[in-house]
Scaffold this motif. Sequence first.
Motif, PDB file in Angstrom:
ATOM      1  N   THR A   1       0.647  -1.370  -0.036  1.00 55.90           N
ATOM      2  CA  THR A   1       0.040  -0.139  -0.073  1.00 55.90           C
ATOM      3  C   THR A   1       0.954   1.172  -0.049  1.00 55.90           C
ATOM      4  OG1 THR A   1      -1.652  -1.208   1.260  1.00 55.90           O
ATOM      5  CG2 THR A   1      -1.831   1.277   1.351  1.00 55.90           C
ATOM      6  N   VAL A   2       0.376   2.253  -0.746  1.00 55.05           N
ATOM      7  CA  VAL A   2       1.023   3.421  -0.752  1.00 55.05           C
ATOM      8  C   VAL A   2       0.698   4.197   0.539  1.00 55.05           C
ATOM      9  CG1 VAL A   2       1.609   5.767  -2.115  1.00 55.05           C
ATOM     10  CG2 VAL A   2       1.473   3.599  -3.422  1.00 55.05           C
ATOM     11  N   THR A   3       1.793   4.495   1.117  1.00 59.68           N
ATOM     12  CA  THR A   3       1.470   5.383   2.559  1.00 59.68           C
ATOM     13  C   THR A   3       2.102   6.766   2.569  1.00 59.68           C
ATOM     14  OG1 THR A   3       3.243   4.226   3.812  1.00 59.68           O
ATOM     15  CG2 THR A   3       1.015   3.327   3.767  1.00 59.68           C
ATOM     16  N   GLY A   4       3.148   6.853   1.210  1.00 57.57           N
ATOM     17  CA  GLY A   4       3.909   8.128   1.192  1.00 57.57           C
ATOM     18  C   GLY A   4       4.453   8.082  -0.180  1.00 57.57           C
ATOM     19  N   PHE A   5       5.200   9.249  -0.302  1.00 55.34           N
ATOM     20  CA  PHE A   5       5.794   9.136  -1.807  1.00 55.34           C
ATOM     21  C   PHE A   5       7.182   8.759  -1.765  1.00 55.34           C
ATOM     22  CE2 PHE A   5       2.174  12.015  -1.890  1.00 55.34           C
ATOM     23  CZ  PHE A   5       1.197  11.142  -2.784  1.00 55.34           C
ATOM     24  N   THR A   6       7.411   7.481  -1.511  1.00 53.74           N
ATOM     25  CA  THR A   6       8.806   6.898  -1.439  1.00 53.74           C
ATOM     26  C   THR A   6       8.735   5.567  -2.171  1.00 53.74           C
ATOM     27  OG1 THR A   6       8.328   5.901   0.805  1.00 53.74           O
ATOM     28  CG2 THR A   6       9.561   7.963   1.081  1.00 53.74           C
ATOM     29  N   ASP A   7       9.927   5.261  -2.512  1.00 52.17           N
ATOM     30  CA  ASP A   7       9.899   3.866  -3.439  1.00 52.17           C
ATOM     31  C   ASP A   7       9.400   2.936  -2.631  1.00 52.17           C
ATOM     32  OD1 ASP A   7      10.852   5.530  -5.327  1.00 52.17           O
ATOM     33  OD2 ASP A   7      12.841   4.887  -5.284  1.00 52.17           O
ATOM     34  N   LEU A   8       8.647   1.815  -3.191  1.00 51.37           N
ATOM     35  CA  LEU A   8       8.450   0.473  -2.686  1.00 51.37           C
ATOM     36  C   LEU A   8       9.395  -0.629  -3.307  1.00 51.37           C
ATOM     37  CD1 LEU A   8       4.453   0.704  -3.555  1.00 51.37           C
ATOM     38  CD2 LEU A   8       5.692   1.263  -1.138  1.00 51.37           C
TER      39      LEU A   8
END
Length: 279
Positions: A108-115
Motif C-alpha cells: 500500500t502506498v502510504t507516502g511518496f517513497t519507493d516501494l
Amino acid sequence: MPINANDATSGFSERTIGSTVQSSSVQFPGAPYVGCRSSSGLVHFLPSIAPWDCVIPGELLRGAPLFVDSLFYVVPVNNQDFQIGDQVRVQGQAFGGSGGSFQLPSQTVTGFTDLYFPFSDAEALKLEGDRVEVIFVITRNGGSLPSGSLFVNFVLPLVQTGQISIEGVSNGELEIDKHPDGVVLTVPTVLNLRTNNAIEIHVLSDLQGGPGARNWRDYQRKLTVTPESAVQFRIEPSVYQAFRGEWVLLYGSFFLGAGMLPALSYGMGLQGTLEFKLI
C-alpha cells in the motif's frame, strides 16, 4: 574501494559504485527496476542496457556469501502518478521455455517513497535461462493501471572448461630471456559466456610471491565479443623483464551483469589463477 571483499581470485569481490539507475522522479507509466542488497548492507542497482536488457547472473542466486536472497524490485513512487492508498503489485511473465511467472504480494502506498519488493533466489532460479517481462500494477478505485515493462534475462552461470595458461611457463617458471617480445595468456572457452560479459586479468609480483604478492605489474580488461572461443591477452615484456627473481601471481575475473558493475565482478578461482617465478 573494496568493501567486505572475498578472496579476489574466487567469487564475488564487492566494491562501491556510487551510482543509481532510476529515482522517484521517473514519470508513470515508468517501469520497475532491479537491485540487490549484499550482506555488507550495500545496495547495487542492476541497469537495463541495450541490447542485453537487465541481466541477472546465475552466480548471484547460488548462495554466494555476499548475495543470498539479495534481489528486489523497486517501484519508483512519485506524488504525480500515485495516490495515498493505492495498492501496488509487481508481476512477471517469462517468454521462453520455463513458462514461469510470478506475482509478488501487494503493498500500500502510504507516502511518496519507493516501494521495495523482495524476490527470493528460489523464485528467481525457476526463471533461469529465460527472458522475463516485469511490470507493476496499481489498483485504484476498482481499476488496474499497468506500468511499462522491464525485460530481465536470468542467465545461466559461467562454466570454465580449463585452466588459464601462459606460453613459456614450464614447471612453475618463466625464462625471461626466451621471451623478449612478450607472452600470450589464454583463457579457455567459457560455457554460457555472453557478449555482456568482460574478462579481467590482474598481474602482481614480488620476491615473496603467493597470494600476498603486493606490487601491481599489469591489469587488462577485455570485452568478450566471441563467447564461443578462447580469449587471449598479450602481456608485454615490460611487465616482467625487470623483475627477474620475483614470483608472479596472476588471476582472472569475470564481469557478470550488463554495464560492467564492480559489484558483479566474480573471481575465476583456481582455474583462473597462475603462480610462477621469473628466472
